[in-house]
Design an enzyme around this catalytic site. Sequence first.
Site, mmCIF file in Angstrom:
data_model
loop_
_atom_site.group_PDB
_atom_site.id
_atom_site.type_symbol
_atom_site.label_atom_id
_atom_site.label_comp_id
_atom_site.label_asym_id
_atom_site.label_seq_id
_atom_site.Cartn_x
_atom_site.Cartn_y
_atom_site.Cartn_z
ATOM 1 C CG HIS A 21 -2.064 -0.972 1.095
ATOM 2 N ND1 HIS A 21 -3.239 -0.686 0.454
ATOM 3 C CD2 HIS A 21 -2.185 -2.253 1.542
ATOM 4 C CE1 HIS A 21 -4.045 -1.732 0.519
ATOM 5 N NE2 HIS A 21 -3.422 -2.704 1.164
ATOM 6 C CG HIS A 37 -7.936 -8.737 -0.247
ATOM 7 N ND1 HIS A 37 -8.028 -7.421 -0.652
ATOM 8 C CD2 HIS A 37 -9.116 -9.033 0.348
ATOM 9 C CE1 HIS A 37 -9.214 -6.951 -0.307
ATOM 10 N NE2 HIS A 37 -9.896 -7.908 0.299
ATOM 11 C CG HIS A 75 -6.347 -0.680 -2.719
ATOM 12 N ND1 HIS A 75 -6.820 0.463 -2.106
ATOM 13 C CD2 HIS A 75 -6.793 -1.701 -1.952
ATOM 14 C CE1 HIS A 75 -7.497 0.143 -1.014
ATOM 15 N NE2 HIS A 75 -7.495 -1.179 -0.902
ATOM 16 C CG HIS A 93 -4.645 -5.710 5.255
ATOM 17 N ND1 HIS A 93 -4.586 -4.336 5.341
ATOM 18 C CD2 HIS A 93 -4.672 -5.999 3.929
ATOM 19 C CE1 HIS A 93 -4.584 -3.807 4.130
ATOM 20 N NE2 HIS A 93 -4.648 -4.798 3.257
#
Length: 589
Positions: free
Chosen positions: A11, A237, A117, A239
């Site tokens: 991320h 995916h 994302h 976390h």
Amino acid sequence: MLRILVATDCHLGYLEKDEIRRFDSFDTFEEICSLAVINKVDFILLGGNLFHENKPSISTLVKSMEIIRSYCLNDHQVQFQVVSDQAACLQNRFGRVNFEDPNFNIGLPVFTVHGTHDGPAGVDGLSATDILSACNFVNYFGKVDPGSSDVDQISVCPVFIKKGATSVALYGLGNIRDEKLSLMLQTHYKIQWMKADSEDDWFNLFVFHQKRRKGSSTNGINEQLLPSFLDLVIWGHEHECLIDHQEVSGKDFHIIHPGSSVATSLSNAEAKPKSVVLLEIKGMQYKQTNIPLKSVRPFQYAEVQLKDQLGVELNNEAALYEHLDNIVSNLIDKTAISGSEPKLPLVRVKVDYSGFSTITPQRFGQKYVGKVANPNDIILFSRSAQQNRTREHTGGSEECEPNELDQQSIEELIAESNLILDKNDLDSALHDFVNKDENMAFHSCLDKNIDAAKKKLTFATKDLKAEEDIVLQLDQCMQERMNEDPLLSKGGSEIMPCSQSLPTNTLSTFQELKCSSNEEQDTHESDELIEISDKEHSQQASQKRPAPVDGGSQSSRRKTDLSSFYRTAPSKNNDDGGKKGKAPADMEP
């Protein structure tokens, strides 16, 4: 031995506008790359969501490329080979892995799939990962356009890697809508898993990025749907960092959840220690080593039920404030004792206030400015599910908290409407518009459905065999030619007699349309005209096409029954001796 450093959900660029947490994702990603160098791995394997956004800012792109350039571009020799068809499994125009490019010195290759994302979006189906791939910084594989409803079959082409006697088939599949992928996995022929033709023993490693739902095939992927020939699955995916590999009942493979390297939500799963996985493969055996990440910001999480707390009275805000203050202070002290790096910690206290009054979380957090990294959202008030059901049955009018609303998913909202556009395309467009900030998502969806409708209409037009449809086309063509020809638009002696000119024009036009239709359809229909006798012709002419008087108007000719012209071949003038026969196919108007 093949050594791989596995990480998922980095991320990059998360909270880049936050003054305190803006560099957290980059600090951790740089530590991951440094761990790869220290442990002398052969390559880094990323399980999706390298970027937090599909269109990251220039600042995020620059920082990411600087880190990759610092650790991955060097003169170190790559110790493994890729023996598969690289053009079939890598998503770039060059068709080869980056370390085989003579113009680049890649000492630490990076292989990655896309996630939720940073997946492809827009008209061209591109993302920030494609930018890194075009720059030859990463090897992007497993790319499938998630917004396309035309993808009925997927071929998963592995990257065949050899190092000495160790052979690894690296399978990858980027994020696809969970519902669609789940249905495709349940239908065996929908997903084709390409396998090696050689007799060598291949260690089958699969990395993908999906929501996991154990024992369920809805709203996620059930691990039981994955093929049994796999040996190890890297699941992105999710976390939550699960330290040990997990066995799957009835299957021969194991599952590893490396988890995210940065906390993107203040939940209990994110509060667990973060780590990456050092994977060592030799032959058909593998060894997993978890390496803790030290650059991760400390995070303490606690849940409190006010009804179980002593000293907290109903409607007493002062007592509640003091009690929560003690809890938060203790959590902050734990982060100092843990010996973590000097970073302001993240603190989250989830408070079940059923039957009690609340306080303003923002006012409560002002005391902790400079002590925690998230002073505005330390406290999260919520009600228990049982209390919510009780209030619903009793018809209470008390205001609900936003997190307690019975919210519908995008798919459910779309399913309730009567839509002209394709449901799957509209669902994907709405997902890209909301989650990926793709402003042209609906425009692309509309264009795609218009193109699909045009193709269907074109295909249907080619298959038209009914005489009424041919007559309609013939009528339109005649009207256009009459409007374009100045002679046909006039009446009187300047034009040829209707009995000679109009049928001939019509016949020639019909022959052209029919020949063109036969060429497009590639059918075995004959170009012969229908032959009828002069007697039948005269009967049809007397019934359907009365001879106009000299100087007749154009309107009388245009109202003639067109069916007689394509069914009947006009005979020659009586001056020719009344010969019978078919009209020549190349008759000029």
